[in-house]
Design an enzyme around this catalytic site. Structure first.
Site, PDB file in Angstrom:
ATOM      1  N   CYS A  24      -2.116  -2.749   7.641  1.00 50.12           N
ATOM      2  CA  CYS A  24      -1.986  -3.686   6.519  1.00 50.12           C
ATOM      3  C   CYS A  24      -0.680  -4.470   6.534  1.00 50.12           C
ATOM      4  CB  CYS A  24      -2.219  -2.950   5.207  1.00 50.12           C
ATOM      5  SG  CYS A  24      -3.947  -2.450   5.060  1.00 50.12           S
ATOM      6  N   ASP A  31       0.769  -1.255   0.000  1.00 49.81           N
ATOM      7  CA  ASP A  31       0.000   0.000   0.000  1.00 49.81           C
ATOM      8  C   ASP A  31       0.807   1.317   0.000  1.00 49.81           C
ATOM      9  OD1 ASP A  31      -1.873  -1.992   0.285  1.00 49.81           O
ATOM     10  OD2 ASP A  31      -2.838  -1.194   2.078  1.00 49.81           O
ATOM     11  N   ASP A  73      -4.670  -0.751  -1.620  1.00 51.23           N
ATOM     12  CA  ASP A  73      -5.983  -0.600  -1.039  1.00 51.23           C
ATOM     13  C   ASP A  73      -6.849  -0.054  -2.176  1.00 51.23           C
ATOM     14  OD1 ASP A  73      -6.872  -1.072   1.578  1.00 51.23           O
ATOM     15  OD2 ASP A  73      -6.826   1.046   2.138  1.00 51.23           O
ATOM     16  N   LYS A 118      -7.057  -5.014  -2.970  1.00 57.69           N
ATOM     17  CA  LYS A 118      -7.756  -5.550  -1.794  1.00 57.69           C
ATOM     18  C   LYS A 118      -8.707  -4.508  -1.221  1.00 57.69           C
ATOM     19  CE  LYS A 118      -3.996  -4.196   1.228  1.00 57.69           C
ATOM     20  NZ  LYS A 118      -4.731  -3.156   1.942  1.00 57.69           N
TER      21      LYS A 118
HETATM   22  C1  VGL Z   1      -4.636   0.762   5.848  1.00 57.41           C
HETATM   23  C2  VGL Z   1      -6.050   1.832   7.304  1.00 57.41           C
HETATM   24  C3  VGL Z   1      -7.086   1.709   6.411  1.00 57.41           C
HETATM   25  C4  VGL Z   1      -3.244   0.273   5.543  1.00 57.41           C
HETATM   26  C5  VGL Z   1      -5.666   0.619   4.946  1.00 57.41           C
HETATM   27  O1  VGL Z   1      -2.871   0.177   4.353  1.00 57.41           O
HETATM   28  O2  VGL Z   1      -2.497  -0.016   6.519  1.00 57.41           O
HETATM   29  N1  VGL Z   1      -4.832   1.360   7.021  1.00 57.41           N
HETATM   30  N2  VGL Z   1      -6.889   1.095   5.234  1.00 57.41           N
HETATM   31 ZN    ZN Z   2      -8.311   1.060   3.613  1.00 56.08          ZN
END
Ligand code: VGL
Ligand code: ZN
Length: 193
Positions: free
Chosen positions: A141, A12, A54, A97
């Site tokens: 994540c 991410d 994400d 995802k």
């Molecule tokens: C994430 C919060 C919400 C991440 C993704 O990539 O860690 N954190 N969505």
């Molecule tokens: Zn997210």
């Protein structure tokens, strides 16, 4: 690099998680130069590089507007959901995802390739036994992905200079690292260790 077949799993590194983004992680962009060095080494060794993203729908239970925890972020096909422009992702296999409206999708193992192949199958098809996990965010994540990697039996290493935490509570990042270590995840500073 070790002889065991290894993949680099980048989590991410998207605009919304970097300074100026909708859910900015403090110093999130600092992981990029470090990651680009790892990417180069993996390319040289002809080992697979996987980048998760994400990739949420506009309406999601993941968002505050849908009863969840987070401001809207990484909505599919928006600027905020793009990989940070400085990350050298060409040649990486992309895993998306959090695409369902009832899904958080914290773990990369909840995600699929463009043709719908789940991450675990992609890795098994390539004969991967060992994973180097890095990216954003340590306490969500990265943690969820590393814990799942252990569940699936991969030897799992987190590149500790290439992660940053959201830290909704200041100790979240530290606690996440402790939890990963307890599950058998190793933390390393450099690929040869
Ligand atoms: C994430 C919060 C919400 C991440 C993704 O990539 O860690 N954190 N969505
Ligand atoms: Zn997210």
């Amino acid at each position: 690099m070790s002889k065991v077949k290894t993949a680099l799993l980048i989590i991410d590194v998207q605009n919304d998680f970097c300074p100026g983004g909708a859910l900015a992680v403090s110093e999130g962009d600092k992981v990029i130069p470090v990651l680009n060095r790892y990417i180069k080494e993996f390319r040289k060794a002809r080992l697979p590089i996987v980048a998760t993203r994400d990739w949420h729908p506009e309406k999601s239970k993941h968002f505050i507007s849908g009863g969840g925890e987070w401001p809207s972020h990484c909505v599919s096909d928006t600027k905020g959901a793009e990989f940070h422009p400085d990350l050298n992702v060409e040649g990486a296999t992309i895993i998306s995802k959090g695409m369902g409206k009832d899904e958080d999708g914290y773990s990369g193992f909840d995600g699929v390739t463009g043709s719908g192949l789940p991450l675990v199958e992609l890795l098994r098809d390539k004969g991967i036994e060992k994973l180097y996990v890095c990216g954003l965010a340590t306490d969500y994540c990265v943690k969820a992905t590393a814990l799942d990697a252990r569940k699936y039996g991969f030897r799992t290493f987190v590149l500790e200079e290439a992660i940053r935490a959201v830290n909704l509570k200041p100790s979240d990042g530290k606690n996440a690292i402790a939890e990963m270590k307890k599950a058998g995840v190793k933390f390393i500073k450099n690929l040869d260790k």
